[in-house]
Design an enzyme around this catalytic site. Structure first.
Site, short mmCIF file in Angstrom:
data_model
loop_
_atom_site.label_atom_id
_atom_site.label_comp_id
_atom_site.label_asym_id
_atom_site.label_seq_id
_atom_site.Cartn_x
_atom_site.Cartn_y
_atom_site.Cartn_z
N LYS A 170 5.68 15.51 1.07
CA LYS A 170 5.45 14.19 1.30
C LYS A 170 6.39 13.33 0.51
O LYS A 170 6.92 12.58 0.70
CB LYS A 170 3.87 14.00 0.88
CG LYS A 170 2.96 14.07 1.64
CD LYS A 170 1.53 13.47 1.54
CE LYS A 170 0.62 14.00 2.31
NZ LYS A 170 -0.78 13.63 1.64
N PHE A 183 0.74 9.12 -4.67
CA PHE A 183 -0.10 10.02 -4.84
C PHE A 183 -0.56 10.56 -3.56
O PHE A 183 -0.53 10.11 -2.72
CB PHE A 183 -1.30 9.29 -5.34
CG PHE A 183 -1.64 9.21 -6.79
CD1 PHE A 183 -0.66 8.06 -7.57
CD2 PHE A 183 -2.54 9.79 -7.68
CE1 PHE A 183 -0.54 8.01 -8.94
CE2 PHE A 183 -2.49 9.70 -8.99
CZ PHE A 183 -1.63 8.73 -9.87
N ASP A 239 4.14 2.25 6.45
CA ASP A 239 4.00 3.10 5.22
C ASP A 239 4.87 2.02 3.93
O ASP A 239 5.91 1.76 4.18
CB ASP A 239 4.93 4.13 5.39
CG ASP A 239 4.52 5.16 4.10
OD1 ASP A 239 3.67 5.60 4.23
OD2 ASP A 239 5.43 5.20 3.30
N ILE A 240 3.99 1.75 3.18
CA ILE A 240 4.60 0.69 1.93
C ILE A 240 5.59 1.30 1.37
O ILE A 240 6.65 0.90 1.04
CB ILE A 240 3.27 0.37 1.10
CG1 ILE A 240 2.22 -0.20 2.21
CG2 ILE A 240 3.70 -0.57 0.14
CD1 ILE A 240 0.84 -0.80 1.46
N ASN A 262 -12.12 3.66 2.86
CA ASN A 262 -12.11 4.92 2.31
C ASN A 262 -12.74 5.04 0.86
O ASN A 262 -13.06 3.93 0.72
CB ASN A 262 -10.67 5.79 2.29
CG ASN A 262 -9.80 5.05 1.42
OD1 ASN A 262 -9.98 4.78 0.33
ND2 ASN A 262 -8.75 4.35 2.03
N ASP A 272 -3.82 4.86 6.68
CA ASP A 272 -2.89 5.51 7.45
C ASP A 272 -2.83 5.07 8.86
O ASP A 272 -1.78 4.92 9.51
CB ASP A 272 -2.92 6.89 7.42
CG ASP A 272 -2.66 7.57 6.05
OD1 ASP A 272 -1.74 7.19 5.52
OD2 ASP A 272 -3.49 8.61 5.71
N LYS A 300 -17.54 -10.98 16.60
CA LYS A 300 -18.30 -9.66 16.34
C LYS A 300 -18.47 -9.17 17.59
O LYS A 300 -18.85 -9.73 18.61
CB LYS A 300 -19.54 -9.98 15.67
CG LYS A 300 -20.25 -8.84 14.96
CD LYS A 300 -21.65 -9.26 14.28
CE LYS A 300 -22.63 -8.18 14.32
NZ LYS A 300 -23.81 -8.30 14.14
N LYS A 328 9.04 11.08 2.10
CA LYS A 328 9.23 9.45 1.78
C LYS A 328 10.21 9.13 0.57
O LYS A 328 10.25 7.96 0.24
CB LYS A 328 7.80 8.84 1.45
CG LYS A 328 6.68 9.22 2.51
CD LYS A 328 5.51 8.36 1.95
CE LYS A 328 4.25 8.62 3.09
NZ LYS A 328 3.27 7.77 2.64
#
Ligand code: CTP
Length: 358
Positions: free
Chosen positions: A298, A284, A267-268, A171, A241, A251, A302
């Site tokens: 959120k 964040f 999910d950390i 990202n 995610d 390859k 969490k």
């Protein structure tokens, strides 16, 4: 800013050029002004010796006061930053190293030297640090230490989820917000660990740095670096995610269409908030649009203690830029900021943490 030049400095550069740059009188001798060696240090927030030669380091280490600079150092009671610069053989000399060790043990902040080509034509450690690094050290030296004794873990940057050995999904995160948080926490006296995904940013001075690439590596790093004594975890990283179900060992060959099945990544944050002895956790939320309520949900889902909302579709906020406009949400309410530098946002987030911590 007041500049003191030694006799040796005067061989390289004229006082006039530093008077123009500092827009102030330059002091060159103990007898320039009757009490300069007492008055100049008394007014200073920080003293910076750049470049620091082997000579001034030896004088400072041993309390010799035979010119204006060495005398000012003796009468000064605040923070000192030194940026050594010399030939590498001089730098590696045992006596010089002992002298540096002595002054560091007294709380002096040393920045550099860098390795590289030296003025004498040789190569090695001895190059004066970049101005930006010296400024960073000065910032560290003058900031109020309201986070001292706190152990803070910050994550930053993107993760890479590999499809095959050469292709990955990632990202746009640059790591700027996370690095700003790590540096602000360090400046404020915290013991900081920065777990970073791939980023082009310079590794900050004075933090423990753990480099990771994938979300799995970030999870491993965060779980092992978060100890019972960790006060705060800030998850500023843009962790994937989703990740490809499996990473091809070779390859993939080109074909008309390729489909990749994406599976939910671990999910950390939830790994940490699920612990019985857990640190304060700040997450964040990168949203497109003014979805502050979504960010708050959120936080609750969490079980975070605070979440920082930012609208990444807004110009000047979110990915790759040096500024951000955020809403800081905790259990007490919301604080919306103006468009600010990421450094200022980092300080506001840490202020809010301090208001929440016992
Ligand atoms: N996070 C995490 N582990 C992941 C993904 C995200 O710990 N595998 C953290 C991020 O570091 C961030 C927060 O969770 O602090 C973001 O929450 P998330 O619900 O994933 O929001 P978004 O990434 O914005 O994704 P979405 O809007 O798609 O839910």
């Amino acid at each position: 800013m007041s500049v003191i030049m030694t006799g040796a400095a005067g061989q390289f550069i004229t006082p006039l050029s530093l008077e123009v740059a500092s827009r102030n009188k330059v002091y060159t001798s103990l007898f320039d002004a009757p009490m300069a060696h007492i008055d100049l240090p008394a007014k200073a927030d920080v003293m910076v010796i750049a470049p620091a030669t082997a000579n001034i380091i030896a004088k400072f280490a041993n309390g010799i006061a035979d010119d204006l600079l060495s005398t000012c150092l003796l009468s000064y009671q605040g923070s000192v930053v030194i940026a050594p610069s010399m030939n590498w053989k001089m730098y590696e000399n045992k006596v010089l190293q002992e002298n540096l060790g002595k002054i560091r043990a007294r709380g002096v902040l040393q920045v550099g030297p860098e390795k590289g080509p030296l003025a004498c034509g040789e190569e090695g450690p001895g190059r004066l640090s970049e101005t930006a690094d010296i400024v960073e050290a000065v910032r560290m030296a003058v900031t109020k230490k309201d986070l001292s004794g706190k152990k803070i873990l910050v994550t930053a940057g993107p993760t890479r989820e590999y499809i095959d050995p050469v292709r990955f999904i990632s990202n746009r995160s640059s790591g700027k917000m996370g690095y700003a948080l790590a540096m602000a926490a360090r400046d404020r006296g915290a013991e900081v660990t920065l777990v970073s995904g791939p980023s082009s940013l310079k590794t900050p001075l004075g933090v423990r740095f753990v480099s990771v690439e994938t979300s799995e590596e970030m999870l491993d790093a965060v779980t092992s670096e978060t100890g019972d004594d960790t006060t705060l975890l800030i998850m500023a990283a843009a962790v994937a995610d989703f990740k490809p179900g499996e990473r091809a060992s070779a390859k993939l060959e080109k074909s008309e269409n390729v489909s990749v099945t994406l599976h939910k990544a671990d999910d950390i944050i939830s790994h940490i908030t699920g612990r019985s002895n857990r640190p304060f956790v700040i997450g964040f939320a990168a949203e497109t649009g003014n979805n502050v309520d979504r960010a708050e949900k959120k936080m609750q889902k969490k079980n975070m203690d605070m979440i920082v909302f930012n609208d990444v579709s807004e110009p000047g906020a979110g990915f790759e830029v040096d500024t951000n406009r955020v809403v800081i949400i905790d259990r007490k309410g919301r604080t919306a900021t103006e468009l600010l530098s990421k450094d200022s946002v980092a300080d506001m987030v840490l202020d809010r943490f301090l208001e929440n911590s016992p």
